[in-house]
Design a protein around this motif. Structure first.
Motif, PDB file in Angstrom:
ATOM      1  N   PRO A  39      35.689  30.582  40.344  1.00 29.17           N
ATOM      2  CA  PRO A  39      37.055  30.953  39.958  1.00 29.17           C
ATOM      3  C   PRO A  39      37.342  32.447  40.086  1.00 29.17           C
ATOM      4  O   PRO A  39      38.457  32.835  40.446  1.00 29.17           O
ATOM      5  CB  PRO A  39      37.138  30.491  38.493  1.00 29.17           C
ATOM      6  N   GLY A  43      40.268  33.710  42.475  1.00 29.41           N
ATOM      7  CA  GLY A  43      41.415  34.424  41.945  1.00 29.41           C
ATOM      8  C   GLY A  43      41.642  35.753  42.633  1.00 29.41           C
ATOM      9  O   GLY A  43      42.784  36.163  42.870  1.00 29.41           O
ATOM     10  N   SER A 339      46.268  36.073  38.558  1.00 24.93           N
ATOM     11  CA  SER A 339      45.200  35.392  39.294  1.00 24.93           C
ATOM     12  C   SER A 339      43.841  35.987  38.976  1.00 24.93           C
ATOM     13  O   SER A 339      42.861  35.264  38.750  1.00 24.93           O
ATOM     14  CB  SER A 339      45.460  35.478  40.805  1.00 24.93           C
ATOM     15  N   GLY A 343      41.330  34.091  36.524  1.00 25.05           N
ATOM     16  CA  GLY A 343      40.109  33.708  37.225  1.00 25.05           C
ATOM     17  C   GLY A 343      38.871  34.115  36.452  1.00 25.05           C
ATOM     18  O   GLY A 343      37.847  33.424  36.473  1.00 25.05           O
TER      19      GLY A 343
END
Length: 390
Positions: A39, A43, A339, A343
């Motif tokens: 993640p 991101g 993001s 993330g």
């Protein structure tokens, strides 16, 4: 209304936003599997895409009196980036290609705003802008259909996206009857907003940044969360298509603003978007919750971005395209920050804390539309407040 231009413009937005820009989130589970991306890295790549959008949107503003060039640049960057994704041998190349593909959207919106201003009668421009802006939803539906059709061959899918971008760009340029913007004032040279104009825009700028940060949860990680909650991949793809399908309802943004007010329209769409974000994380494995959250998010986000366009045009009527550029840049900066931050926090199997934070930020985005500071009549602060009531 110049329907040919409106339709081709909608198609270009669908290609540059719904496919080349937001298609990353739809294909992310495949990218993460093939390139072993977590993640955090996912991101950061999406953040790069959002930031490249900011850079090209600023460049588009500098080319404000040459909208055909801006539209052409939208097609070139989005097509080359999409082709790069299709050919990417590793995560590094993928990241660069995703960033380039996202840059196309930064050119598309200001170029189309200018083309509509020069081709469509003034009384129809707000509705035309909202219809074109709803192309993002159509692109999301097309992206879902494409992913199903290519049956896991995501490289083929992104090659198709590159081809669609090229066709949409050609159709838009062919639909422009005016070929150039009408003269405004004594000089045809583009003029960027100064300090006074930015002061007029400060409320929508703050609102756009907060809304962008909130929306990043679904745009970047929405399908990942849906896919992690069930082994049925078709469910998460279908939910993404529902998001896009209801996003097309965002074409009603112009009518909503005219029927209510900018403040009411912004408040409604921002709160609905926040609620949908929270619902998706609360029940990702429950189809009813997943589809409902996707539908509400799609309709509210696209309508919200349409409200931003109207807000910019009403606040700076002589510089509507430049005002739109600044609001969408801040929206994208917020999405980039969201993001990266989400993330770092996100656990796909337990998304509620990260998505709950995103929803809370979305609620905060409502406040700039309601807080009224002390100002003398006619000052930038008072003018900005007044535009909310129309």
């Amino acid at each position: 209304m110049q329907w040919k231009l409106v339709f081709s413009g909608l198609t270009l937005i669908a290609a540059t936003y719904g496919l080349a820009r937001f298609g990353y989130g739809l294909f992310l589970p495949r990218f993460a599997e093939d390139f072993e991306m977590g993640p955090g890295l996912s991101g950061m790549i999406q953040a790069g895409s959002f930031l490249s959008y900011c850079v090209t949107a600023l460049l588009a503003a500098r080319l404000g009196t040459r909208p055909r060039v801006v539209v052409l640049l939208a097609g070139i960057t989005a097509a080359l980036g999409s082709a790069g994704v299709a050919a990417a041998p590793n995560a590094g190349v993928l990241a660069g290609a995703v960033v380039l593909a996202g840059a196309g959207a930064g050119f598309a919106t200001p170029g189309l705003v200018s083309l509509i201003e020069s081709n469509v009668a003034a009384r129809r421009q707000e509705n035309a802008q909202a219809i074109v802006n709803s192309g993002t939803g159509a692109g999301l539906v097309a992206a879902g259909v494409l992913l199903i059709l290519v049956a896991g061959q995501w490289r083929l899918g992104w090659a198709v996206i590159a081809a669609v971008v090229i066709l949409a760009t050609a159709a838009t340029l062919a639909s422009d009857r005016k070929r150039a913007l009408p003269e405004r004032g004594e000089s045809a040279a583009p003029r960027m907003p100064g300090l006074r104009e930015l002061a007029l825009l400060r409320r929508p700028l703050i609102a756009a940044g907060l809304a962008g940060a909130s929306s990043a949860a679904v745009w970047t990680f929405g399908r990942t969360v849906l896919a992690s909650g069930t082994e049925d991949e078709l469910y998460s793809i279908a939910a993404w298509m529902v998001l896009g399908g209801f996003g097309m309802l965002g074409a009603a943004a112009g009518s909503i603003v005219q029927a209510w007010s900018l403040r009411t329209a912004w408040t409604t769409t921002a709160l609905l978007m926040s609620g949908a974000t929270l619902l998706l994380a609360a029940g990702p494995a429950v189809p009813a919750a997943g589809y409902a959250s996707a539908a509400v998010f799609g309709a509210s986000y696209i309508a919200l971005s349409g409200v931003l366009i109207v807000w910019a045009v009403r606040t700076l009527p002589e510089q509507g395209a430049a005002g739109t550029v600044f609001l969408f840049i801040v929206l994208a900066v917020g999405q980039a920050a969201g993001s990266v931050g989400l993330g770092a926090l996100l656990q796909p199997q337990a998304p509620l804390p990260a998505f709950g934070l995103a929803a809370a930020v979305g609620v905060l985005a409502v406040l700039p539309a309601w807080i009224r500071g002390k100002a003398s009549p006619g000052s930038p602060r008072e003018a900005s407040y007044g535009s909310l009531q129309r």
